[in-house]
Design an enzyme around this catalytic site. Structure first.
Site, short mmCIF file in Angstrom:
data_model
loop_
_atom_site.label_atom_id
_atom_site.label_comp_id
_atom_site.label_asym_id
_atom_site.label_seq_id
_atom_site.Cartn_x
_atom_site.Cartn_y
_atom_site.Cartn_z
N LYS A 82 0.86 -1.19 0.00
CA LYS A 82 0.00 0.00 0.00
C LYS A 82 0.90 1.24 0.00
O LYS A 82 1.96 1.24 0.67
CB LYS A 82 -0.89 -0.04 1.24
CG LYS A 82 -1.97 1.04 1.31
CD LYS A 82 -2.88 0.82 2.52
CE LYS A 82 -4.00 1.84 2.61
NZ LYS A 82 -4.88 1.59 3.78
N SER A 157 -9.83 1.29 2.73
CA SER A 157 -9.00 2.11 1.88
C SER A 157 -7.88 1.36 1.16
O SER A 157 -7.28 1.90 0.24
CB SER A 157 -8.36 3.24 2.71
OG SER A 157 -7.50 2.69 3.69
N SER A 181 -9.92 -1.11 6.95
CA SER A 181 -9.39 -0.90 5.60
C SER A 181 -8.71 -2.09 4.96
O SER A 181 -8.37 -2.03 3.78
CB SER A 181 -8.41 0.26 5.59
OG SER A 181 -9.13 1.45 5.46
N1 GLN Z 1 -13.13 3.35 6.16
C1 GLN Z 1 -12.60 3.79 7.43
C2 GLN Z 1 -12.27 5.25 7.37
O1 GLN Z 1 -12.58 5.85 6.41
C3 GLN Z 1 -11.42 2.96 7.79
C4 GLN Z 1 -10.19 3.40 7.14
C5 GLN Z 1 -9.01 2.58 7.52
O2 GLN Z 1 -9.12 1.54 8.16
N2 GLN Z 1 -7.86 3.11 7.16
O3 GLN Z 1 -11.72 5.82 8.27
#
Ligand code: GLN
Length: 495
Positions: A82, A157, A181
């Site tokens: 990532k 994400s 995410s």
């Molecule tokens: N979707 C969640 C957010 O927008 C989790 C994001 C993540 O785990 N980095 O914060």
């Protein structure tokens, strides 16, 4: 004979074949690059493919093997990272304009450990900007598509890393999981995604979002691979003060890996809310029956504070993000705007031009909940609620060994479907944020499809019981074929 890793060959099998003298790392890397060239135009999992770096690494590893040296635990295995993980060979731009072309001068601890285990990093993957989002659409590079249906999102994400694995381009990839995410895109793309216990894996070199929640987390097609990656990347690190002073994880070797006799699995009614998609509910219910068939006892339980998880998470995570992102002011990192202006105006111009809309929203929310006079009301209350959420799990684990439910309330949604409605997007994290707030290990395991789209079963274990979690996930995997299901675009592609 050459070693082919596509679709069904896992990282451990690939490494063992190379160790046994079959094929070369060069062949593996060339095949990996060919797969990416063939598929990534459509999927857009990668932000950059570091082909020359991967080829040079392959030559180095083939020479190492020829010298007779002992080979690492991920010898010759292609890995994708990532774009929020620092790697000296790549660009960690967090899919943000603000960090465009940011070339880290150091390796994250997890990256160093992957390299020490003889892995080959092939490139960096797309993400929601600074890991804020659930669909990989908040990216300066544009969205990533789901290999099961390219009109749909892969979740987020860490959508790029999920798709790199689900699209058969690499056997394993790293993402980061703050509120879901890795687990949520794993569920939406039909692969495994593990968030280890908070502190089990060093955060050094993971570009921070919410520091009390962030966890470097792997994607893979098999539990054996998930366990192998955790063995490589976990363990004490004196560069991260929150990293637990524990030896590296060792995968459990149960006498009968396909049975879970006597396991008590808690099924919280709060994990089956009214808004749960009917197809997801059906798949997860049949997965629970499968757990029963391999010896588990299902126990109805309550997580009474689960409904506080989303508001709590969006206070804690935004507060931490507003503090972590204060460093991007056009001085120390990234791209500067307004150099001709005074200092304060330059900071403002840089942040205005560099951050996307969702990141700005989070910074504003986080700054608000921490502002003088409101701190007790928002941040203080959220911390209190966080303790209650952890307390629910601690109580549940007095009675049960694991907690099980769906990973995501829905299957992969259409690109653009939720971008105009941040609250609808936040709601997709409903089932993953409770374990994040509690710091517990949790995994999403493929458990079938609904209307042709993958569904994930989420298992949660007590803190530091990552081994128990993987044992249960592996028993489920061995009893089913769900993890072998391939997206239609890969059917017919050679394995
Ligand atoms: N979707 C969640 C957010 O927008 C989790 C994001 C993540 O785990 N980095 O914060």
């Amino acid at each position: 004979m050459t070693v082919r890793f596509g679709g069904q060959v896992d990282a451990v099998a690939l490494r063992n074949a190379l160790d046994a003298g079959t094929g070369t790392v060069k062949d593996v890397v060339e095949e990996c690059l060919a797969r990416i060239a063939e598929r990534d135009g459509e999927l857009h999992a990668f932000t950059r493919v570091e082909a020359e770096c991967a080829r040079a690494r392959a030559a180095e590893l083939d020479a190492k093997r020829a010298s007779g040296a002992a080979l690492g635990a991920l010898f010759g295995v292609p890995v994708a990272l990532k774009a929020n993980l620092c790697w000296k060979g790549g660009i960690a731009d967090c899919s943000s304009k603000l960090l465009a072309n940011y070339a880290p001068p150091y390796d994250a601890t997890v990256v160093r450990r992957l390299l020490d285990a003889d892995a080959v990093i092939v490139g960096t993957t797309n993400m929601d900007e600074f890991a804020m989002g659930s669909s990989t659409e908040n990216s300066a590079h544009g969205p990533t598509s789901n290999p099961w249906d390219t009109e749909r999102t892969p979740g987020g994400s860490s959508g790029g890393s999920a798709v790199a694995v689900a699209g058969g381009m690499v056997p394993i990839a790293l993402g980061s999981d703050t509120g879901g995410s890795v687990r949520q895109p794993a569920a939406l793309c039909g692969v495994h995604g593990l968030k280890p216990t908070y502190g089990r894996v060093s955060r050094y070199g993971l570009i921070a979002f919410g520091s009390s929640l962030d966890a470097v987390s792997p994607f893979a097609r098999t539990i054996r691979d998930v366990a192998r990656v955790l063995e490589v990347i976990s363990g004490a690190c004196d560069r991260d003060s929150t990293c637990l002073p524990l030896p590296p994880f060792e995968a459990p070797q149960p006498a009968d890996p396909s049975r879970l006799a006597g396991f008590r699995v808690g099924v919280p009614k709060q994990c089956f809310p009214a808004e749960l998609d009917a197809g997801v509910r059906a798949c997860v219910e049949s997965a629970l029956q499968q757990l029963e068939r391999i010896g588990c006892e299902l126990v109805p339980i309550e997580l009474p504070h689960a409904e506080l998880a989303i508001p709590t998470y969006y206070v804690v995570a935004t507060a931490e993000a507003s503090s972590n992102l204060a460093r991007y002011d056009g001085v120390g990192f990234g791209v500067r705007a307004g150099s001709e202006l005074g200092l304060q105006e330059m900071f403002a111009a840089t942040r205005e031009a560099g951050f996307g809309e969702e990141v700005k929203r989070r910074i504003l929310l986080g700054t608000y909940v921490l502002s003088a006079g409101y701190q007790d009301e928002w941040y203080g209350r959220a911390q209190h609620a966080r303790t209650k959420i952890l307390g629910d799990y601690l109580q549940a684990f007095e009675e049960v060994d694991l907690v099980a439910g769906p990973t995501s309330p829905c299957t992969a949604f259409r690109l653009g479907e939720k971008t105009a409605d941040p609250i609808a997007m936040y709601q997709t994290d409903l089932l993953t944020v409770p374990a994040s707030l509690a710091g517990l290990p949790a995994i999403s395991v493929p458990c079938g499809t609904s209307a042709g789209l993958p569904v994930g079963l989420q298992l949660v274990a007590p803190a530091q019981e990552d081994g128990r979690l993987l044992r249960a996930a592996q028993a489920f995997e061995l009893a089913t074929d769900h993890h072998r299901a391939l997206p239609p675009m890969l059917l017919g592609a050679q394995a």
